[in-house]
Design an enzyme around this catalytic site. Structure first.
Site, PDB file in Angstrom:
ATOM      1  N   LYS A 274       1.978   5.705   5.638  1.00  0.00           N
ATOM      2  CA  LYS A 274       3.141   6.293   6.184  1.00  0.00           C
ATOM      3  C   LYS A 274       4.271   6.813   5.030  1.00  0.00           C
ATOM      4  CE  LYS A 274       6.463   5.048   9.738  1.00  0.00           C
ATOM      5  NZ  LYS A 274       6.784   3.873  10.794  1.00  0.00           N
TER       6      LYS A 274
ATOM      7  N   ARG B 119       1.006  -7.969 -13.905  1.00  0.00           N
ATOM      8  CA  ARG B 119       1.425  -7.962 -15.360  1.00  0.00           C
ATOM      9  C   ARG B 119       2.954  -8.153 -15.618  1.00  0.00           C
ATOM     10  NH1 ARG B 119       3.935  -2.793 -15.775  1.00  0.00           N
ATOM     11  NH2 ARG B 119       3.069  -1.469 -14.036  1.00  0.00           N
TER      12      ARG B 119
END
Length: 337
Positions: A34, A125
């Site tokens: 969307k 990370r």
């Protein structure tokens, strides 16, 4: 990414995106999601240890972007109320626990204009902007990631984490804002980072280093901390004005324009703000009133027309004798070298 606004655009946009993906990554698979007009990009920093132990270090606002790339980040998010903050953090913790996550990581969301949160991704990370979270919590995220990887587990609880003040980070890149952000590779002849209370600079830059055209152009991260958001902004303004980078063009003028923008100062911005405003900003160097006055005095009242005795009587803190050559410096001897 391609935005499709009407059904008639779908087929052509799909084929173009598939072709680009194939050429860049060797695979043409796509997914649809969307599209939100003027959303905010907000992420939650987590640290997850063994046995389902997960803590959060608050959120970061990453909505100031140019072509979907983050430019400036801050924490806490300036327009996030306490109810929305609790909901956002709860969602992030549920995601981490559901996947049995173990590491430092960031759960990213976009928030619609109506306040709805949509999950984007989990970055497994250390993020570029992690330093501002460290500045408001005092937690060394890199250290915690290494400890978890070494099997130490999580060494603190959620109750032990204290949030204090506000912080924001500027990504200084070797790009020329006055030429449409054209890359500016080259040799950095001189680099002088800023300092002072509440200022942190993360960089590997040194005088003489070369910024190649092949890789990321990030030169440094300049971050500020303040007891209030307003103080962090003022400190960051001063830090940017003190920074010296000679040899390449940088995005410092962009950050200076952002910090003066009324929408940013109010904390009222979204991911499309920069793309809408950049074309209206002038990034070419402008002379200040003081510089104009100095040039006027230099042109109309040359120094040669003033007698030495008059100079000596003038109350000034400037030195009259200029040092033409640097004084010799004693060699530095380090024991063992």
């Amino acid at each position: 990414m391609r935005i499709v606004k009407t059904a008639s655009e779908l087929r052509r946009s799909f084929d173009l995106a598939a072709s680009e993906a194939k050429g860049a990554f060797g695979r043409s698979e796509l997914y649809l999601e969307k599209h939100l007009n003027n959303p905010r990009h907000i992420e939650v920093q987590l640290i997850a240890g063994q046995r389902g132990q997960v803590v959060h270090l608050g959120e970061r606002e990453c909505s100031l972007q140019r072509r979907h790339q983050k430019i400036l980040e801050e924490t806490p998010a300036p327009q996030l109320d306490s109810t929305s903050r609790k909901k956002l953090i709860s969602l992030a913790l549920k995601i981490a626990k559901a996947m049995k996550y173990e590491n430092a990581g960031t759960v990213e969301f976009v928030q619609s204009a109506r306040g709805e949160f949509y999950y984007l991704e989990t970055n497994k990370r250390i993020q570029v902007e992690h330093l501002i979270t460290e500045m408001v919590t005092g937690v060394d995220i890199v250290e915690q990631q290494i400890r978890i990887a070494d099997g130490d587990g999580l060494g603190f609880s959620q109750e032990e984490i204290e949030f204090s003040g506000a912080a924001m980070n500027c990504r200084i890149n070797a790009e020329d804002p006055s030429r449409g952000f054209a890359p500016s590779p080259g040799r950095v002849e001189e680099f002088v980072p800023p300092g002072g209370p509440g200022i942190r600079v993360d960089t590997a830059m040194i005088d003489g280093a070369v910024i190649p055209e092949y890789y990321d152009s990030l030169i440094a991260k300049i971050a500020s901390y303040g007891r209030m958001r307003e103080e962090a902004i003022e400190r960051l303004k001063g830090a940017l004005s003190e920074t010296i980078i000679i040899g390449v063009e940088t995005t410092i003028p962009l950050h200076q324009a952002i910090l003066e923008d009324k929408s940013f100062v109010r904390g009222d911005y979204h991911t499309q703000l920069l793309d809408n405003k950049i074309s209206t900003w002038n990034f070419k160097p402008q002379l200040s009133k003081e510089e104009v006055a100095m040039l006027h005095l230099t042109t109309n009242y040359p120094l040669s027309g003033i007698s030495t005795s008059k100079l000596e009587r003038t109350q000034t803190r400037w030195r009259n004798n200029l040092q033409t050559e640097p004084s010799p410096r004693q060699p530095l001897f380090v024991e063992g070298l």
